[in-house]
Design an enzyme around this catalytic site. Structure first.
Site, PDB file in Angstrom:
ATOM      1  N   HIS A 121      15.138  13.907-116.251  1.00 29.36           N
ATOM      2  CA  HIS A 121      13.678  14.101-116.175  1.00 29.36           C
ATOM      3  C   HIS A 121      13.386  15.560-116.554  1.00 29.36           C
ATOM      4  O   HIS A 121      13.754  15.998-117.620  1.00 29.36           O
ATOM      5  CB  HIS A 121      13.229  13.700-114.765  1.00 29.36           C
ATOM      6  CG  HIS A 121      11.742  13.584-114.561  1.00 29.36           C
ATOM      7  ND1 HIS A 121      10.837  13.505-115.577  1.00 29.36           N
ATOM      8  CD2 HIS A 121      11.001  13.527-113.409  1.00 29.36           C
ATOM      9  CE1 HIS A 121       9.603  13.412-115.082  1.00 29.36           C
ATOM     10  NE2 HIS A 121       9.681  13.438-113.772  1.00 29.36           N
ATOM     11  N   ARG A 160       3.285  15.339-126.960  1.00 31.57           N
ATOM     12  CA  ARG A 160       3.441  16.649-126.306  1.00 31.57           C
ATOM     13  C   ARG A 160       4.400  17.526-127.125  1.00 31.57           C
ATOM     14  O   ARG A 160       4.279  18.740-127.145  1.00 31.57           O
ATOM     15  CB  ARG A 160       3.956  16.473-124.870  1.00 31.57           C
ATOM     16  CG  ARG A 160       3.009  15.632-123.999  1.00 31.57           C
ATOM     17  CD  ARG A 160       3.612  15.310-122.645  1.00 31.57           C
ATOM     18  NE  ARG A 160       4.830  14.527-122.762  1.00 31.57           N
ATOM     19  CZ  ARG A 160       5.599  14.187-121.732  1.00 31.57           C
ATOM     20  NH1 ARG A 160       5.254  14.569-120.497  1.00 31.57           N
ATOM     21  NH2 ARG A 160       6.698  13.473-121.903  1.00 31.57           N
ATOM     22  N   HIS A 186      13.182   8.175-124.315  1.00 27.56           N
ATOM     23  CA  HIS A 186      12.171   8.085-123.243  1.00 27.56           C
ATOM     24  C   HIS A 186      12.161   6.678-122.676  1.00 27.56           C
ATOM     25  O   HIS A 186      12.418   5.709-123.404  1.00 27.56           O
ATOM     26  CB  HIS A 186      10.770   8.434-123.780  1.00 27.56           C
ATOM     27  CG  HIS A 186       9.832   8.818-122.689  1.00 27.56           C
ATOM     28  ND1 HIS A 186       9.087   7.885-122.004  1.00 27.56           N
ATOM     29  CD2 HIS A 186       9.570  10.023-122.127  1.00 27.56           C
ATOM     30  CE1 HIS A 186       8.379   8.511-121.079  1.00 27.56           C
ATOM     31  NE2 HIS A 186       8.654   9.805-121.124  1.00 27.56           N
ATOM     32  N   SER A 233       8.819  12.004-111.025  1.00 27.95           N
ATOM     33  CA  SER A 233       8.096  12.992-110.203  1.00 27.95           C
ATOM     34  C   SER A 233       6.786  12.421-109.663  1.00 27.95           C
ATOM     35  O   SER A 233       6.429  12.658-108.493  1.00 27.95           O
ATOM     36  CB  SER A 233       7.849  14.290-110.972  1.00 27.95           C
ATOM     37  OG  SER A 233       7.277  14.043-112.228  1.00 27.95           O
ATOM     38  N   ASP A 264      10.476  17.794-123.762  1.00 27.55           N
ATOM     39  CA  ASP A 264      11.457  18.832-123.423  1.00 27.55           C
ATOM     40  C   ASP A 264      12.230  19.330-124.639  1.00 27.55           C
ATOM     41  O   ASP A 264      12.890  20.368-124.570  1.00 27.55           O
ATOM     42  CB  ASP A 264      12.438  18.286-122.375  1.00 27.55           C
ATOM     43  CG  ASP A 264      11.722  17.845-121.114  1.00 27.55           C
ATOM     44  OD1 ASP A 264      10.857  18.603-120.645  1.00 27.55           O
ATOM     45  OD2 ASP A 264      11.992  16.738-120.617  1.00 27.55           O
TER      46      ASP A 264
HETATM   47  N1  CMX Z   1      21.313  10.568-126.013  1.00 28.13           N
HETATM   48  C1  CMX Z   1      22.340   9.694-125.898  1.00 28.13           C
HETATM   49  N2  CMX Z   1      22.229   8.488-125.331  1.00 28.13           N
HETATM   50  C2  CMX Z   1      20.996   8.109-124.924  1.00 28.13           C
HETATM   51  C3  CMX Z   1      19.879   8.940-125.066  1.00 28.13           C
HETATM   52  C4  CMX Z   1      20.058  10.204-125.625  1.00 28.13           C
HETATM   53  N3  CMX Z   1      19.069  11.086-125.746  1.00 28.13           N
HETATM   54  N4  CMX Z   1      18.801   8.300-124.585  1.00 28.13           N
HETATM   55  C5  CMX Z   1      19.225   7.100-124.137  1.00 28.13           C
HETATM   56  N5  CMX Z   1      20.556   7.001-124.332  1.00 28.13           N
HETATM   57  C6  CMX Z   1      21.432   5.881-123.946  1.00 28.13           C
HETATM   58  C7  CMX Z   1      21.303   5.640-122.461  1.00 28.13           C
HETATM   59  O1  CMX Z   1      22.104   6.577-121.732  1.00 28.13           O
HETATM   60  C8  CMX Z   1      21.759   4.211-122.358  1.00 28.13           C
HETATM   61  O2  CMX Z   1      23.150   4.179-122.488  1.00 28.13           O
HETATM   62  P1  CMX Z   1      24.043   3.105-121.682  1.00 28.13           P
HETATM   63  O3  CMX Z   1      23.502   1.753-122.057  1.00 28.13           O
HETATM   64  O4  CMX Z   1      25.418   3.367-122.182  1.00 28.13           O
HETATM   65  O5  CMX Z   1      23.848   3.418-120.242  1.00 28.13           O
HETATM   66  C9  CMX Z   1      21.149   3.592-123.616  1.00 28.13           C
HETATM   67  O6  CMX Z   1      20.982   4.682-124.530  1.00 28.13           O
HETATM   68  C10 CMX Z   1      19.830   2.889-123.422  1.00 28.13           C
HETATM   69  O7  CMX Z   1      18.927   3.792-122.825  1.00 28.13           O
HETATM   70  P2  CMX Z   1      17.348   3.603-123.002  1.00 28.13           P
HETATM   71  O8  CMX Z   1      16.983   2.309-122.408  1.00 28.13           O
HETATM   72  O9  CMX Z   1      16.972   3.868-124.421  1.00 28.13           O
HETATM   73  O10 CMX Z   1      16.794   4.836-122.167  1.00 28.13           O
HETATM   74  P3  CMX Z   1      16.437   4.900-120.599  1.00 28.13           P
HETATM   75  O11 CMX Z   1      15.053   4.367-120.441  1.00 28.13           O
HETATM   76  O12 CMX Z   1      17.503   4.304-119.763  1.00 28.13           O
HETATM   77  O13 CMX Z   1      16.445   6.465-120.343  1.00 28.13           O
HETATM   78  C11 CMX Z   1      15.969   8.727-120.742  1.00 28.13           C
HETATM   79  C12 CMX Z   1      15.425   7.294-120.776  1.00 28.13           C
HETATM   80  C13 CMX Z   1      14.832   9.710-121.052  1.00 28.13           C
HETATM   81  C14 CMX Z   1      16.505   9.030-119.346  1.00 28.13           C
HETATM   82  C15 CMX Z   1      17.094   8.847-121.820  1.00 28.13           C
HETATM   83  O14 CMX Z   1      16.553   8.628-123.100  1.00 28.13           O
HETATM   84  C16 CMX Z   1      17.830  10.165-121.773  1.00 28.13           C
HETATM   85  O15 CMX Z   1      18.783  10.310-121.010  1.00 28.13           O
HETATM   86  N6  CMX Z   1      17.384  11.194-122.603  1.00 28.13           N
HETATM   87  C17 CMX Z   1      17.986  12.500-122.561  1.00 28.13           C
HETATM   88  C18 CMX Z   1      17.456  13.283-121.354  1.00 28.13           C
HETATM   89  C19 CMX Z   1      16.003  13.685-121.540  1.00 28.13           C
HETATM   90  O16 CMX Z   1      15.617  14.229-122.563  1.00 28.13           O
HETATM   91  N7  CMX Z   1      15.170  13.468-120.503  1.00 28.13           N
HETATM   92  C20 CMX Z   1      13.783  13.929-120.497  1.00 28.13           C
HETATM   93  C21 CMX Z   1      12.764  12.795-120.549  1.00 28.13           C
HETATM   94  C22 CMX Z   1      11.351  13.343-120.493  1.00 28.13           C
HETATM   95  C23 CMX Z   1      11.039  13.923-119.126  1.00 28.13           C
HETATM   96  O17 CMX Z   1      11.009  13.142-118.152  1.00 28.13           O
HETATM   97  O18 CMX Z   1      10.875  15.133-118.998  1.00 28.13           O
END
Ligand code: CMX
Length: 435
Positions: free
Chosen positions: A271, A327, A318, A241, A373
């Site tokens: 996000h 937070r 994250h 964002s 979140d």
């Molecule tokens: N559940 C399951 N799998 C997860 C996960 C979770 N909560 N978080 C990361 N992973 C997976 C990724 O999908 C990725 O899988 P692949 O290699 O198969 O594609 C792997 O673990 C590595 O990911 P990462 O490097 O640890 O995480 P990223 O930096 O790529 O992504 C985020 C970060 C937040 C998008 C991810 O942790 C996620 O999808 N979390 C759940 C959604 C969420 O809560 N988002 C809110 C974030 C805060 C905000 O912006 O408001």
């Protein structure tokens, strides 16, 4: 010129010269390097831009102008009798770079109250959309519709000198922030409360007035909104964002176009939309288990099933943080202070015990800990706001404070159009001499 604007000009304008001198002397300094994995990995870890308002530390969490969330909960001015900071204060801090006094905060509050009238055509735009439209789509559309009021767009078409861009941007930002609570509440009351709208109360602070217009007039919900609006306001510059707002703003699109872009990014489930996804996920788990409070073993099974089905566990992980999000902790503290018993909040805390070891055991997740979140929805449900689809709008209202304070800085510092280069896999293979 109003005091806040004058103070900003005093702080920000001399920095342009300072930065020019720094660039002249150190412009060729190498600040880092990046790897092929980062090019395919969402550019994480590449420090490629400057954001003044806040800085995210992977271990400690966010610091706003050097202050952590616990420090700000202590140091920022509060409403009489309250424990939570007024979000006007964090805006002041991000914009000016100094902790505000009570008077500074009251001035920001009054300033926004004066600017808060939303033109009728914005409501007409919202009324033209089907009520089933997702609140984030409505929010984004309303922000764009407000763009008719842009002082920057007007000044630009009249040929404003680039040195002065920050001035109408300041006006746009202050007007936009002032009007967002009314827009958010309008969307909420239209969609879920039969179009029964509640008029603003200019005597209330910005967050309390939002609570009031949403239809939640208890002191506790107002306190929750003050905390919520403070902690969601900024997370340095690279998150979707903030970055989208900055990127679009770098083309000199006005604050309305820029912020709407940021909100379109916030609406993604990885996000900001994660806040609605968390509660939906918990409710689905409860439904599948026949209602009631699940046991830790049942939560474990459900988490494993979620992962096996190729889905993410919402609210966990994250891109930068490597510890429990402060937070999240701030919201937990709030629950401890004000809420005696609540099954959903208990479940959120049980999930906290169950999820990290499971995610860790997968061996690929960089951060198994909860983010902001994971907690926010449970507090809203506690106070009776059960319309999950609306939650990201609240995140968006808060996020305006950081990304728009930064947009004024972008303009004051004369930051140029952002335009990183890209390449193709074919060219990468050639460079690496891979057949
Ligand atoms: N559940 C399951 N799998 C997860 C996960 C979770 N909560 N978080 C990361 N992973 C997976 C990724 O999908 C990725 O899988 P692949 O290699 O198969 O594609 C792997 O673990 C590595 O990911 P990462 O490097 O640890 O995480 P990223 O930096 O790529 O992504 C985020 C970060 C937040 C998008 C991810 O942790 C996620 O999808 N979390 C759940 C959604 C969420 O809560 N988002 C809110 C974030 C805060 C905000 O912006 O408001």
């Amino acid at each position: 010129m109003e005091t806040l604007k004058e103070k900003f000009a005093e702080k920000a304008l001399p920095m342009t010269k300072e930065i020019k001198a720094m660039l002249k002397e150190h412009g060729e300094s190498v600040m880092g390097e990046y790897k092929l994995s980062q090019m395919y990995g969402g550019m994480k870890g590449i420090v490629g831009m400057v954001t003044e308002t806040s800085k995210l530390d992977p271990e400690e969490g966010i610091r706003f102008r050097g202050y952590s969330i616990p420090e700000l909960r202590e140091k920022l001015p509060k409403a009489p009798g309250g424990f939570e900071p007024l979000p006007e204060g964090i805006f002041y801090l991000m914009l000016i770079g100094e902790l505000p006094t009570e008077e500074n905060v009251i001035n920001v509050s009054n300033n926004w109250a004066r600017r808060a009238i939303v033109p009728k055509h914005v409501f007409n735009v919202l009324d033209a959309l089907p009520k089933s439209t997702h609140p984030m789509t409505q929010f984004s559309a309303a922000i764009l519709a407000l763009g008719t009021e842009s002082e920057f767009a007007k000044a630009y078409s009249e040929g404003i000198n680039k040195k002065d861009y920050w001035d109408p941007t300041y006006e746009d930002v202050m007007n936009l922030i002032a009007r967002l609570p009314r827009i958010a509440a309008y969307i909420y009351r239209r969609k879920y409360h039969n179009d029964e709208h509640i008029e603003p109360d200019a005597k209330l602070d910005w967050a309390a007035n939002l609570a009031h217009m949403l239809g939640f007039d208890s002191d506790e919900f107002k306190r929750l909104m003050r905390l919520y609006m403070t902690i969601h306001s900024d997370h340095e510059g690279g998150n979707v964002s903030a970055h989208a707002t900055h990127l679009v703003g770098s083309a000199l699109s006005d604050a309305y176009f820029s912020f709407a872009s940021g909100m379109n990014g916030l609406a993604g489930p990885l996000h900001g939309l994660a806040n609605q996804e968390v509660i939906k996920w918990i409710q689905k788990m409860k439904e599948e288990l026949g209602g009631g409070k699940p046991s830790k073993e049942q939560i474990e099974d459900y988490v494993n099933k979620t992962i096996k089905d190729g889905k993410v566990v919402p609210g966990y992980g994250h891109a930068v943080l490597r510890k429990t999000d402060p937070r999240y902790t701030a919201q937990w503290d709030f629950a401890k202070r004000y809420i005696e018993e609540d099954d959903l909040i208990d479940i959120v805390h049980m999930i906290y015990e169950v999820v990290p070891p499971i995610l860790e055991s997968l061996g690929k997740i960089k951060n198994p800990w909860p983010n902001v979140d994971a907690h926010s929805g449970a507090l809203l449900v506690h106070y009776g706001m059960e319309e999950y689809d609306f939650y990201t709008v609240l995140f968006g209202v808060s996020r305006s404070l950081g990304v728009l304070a930064q947009l004024i800085w972008d303009r004051a510092l004369g930051l140029p159009i952002e335009r990183p280069s890209s390449t193709t896999t074919e060219l990468i293979k050639q460079k690496l001499q891979i057949a």
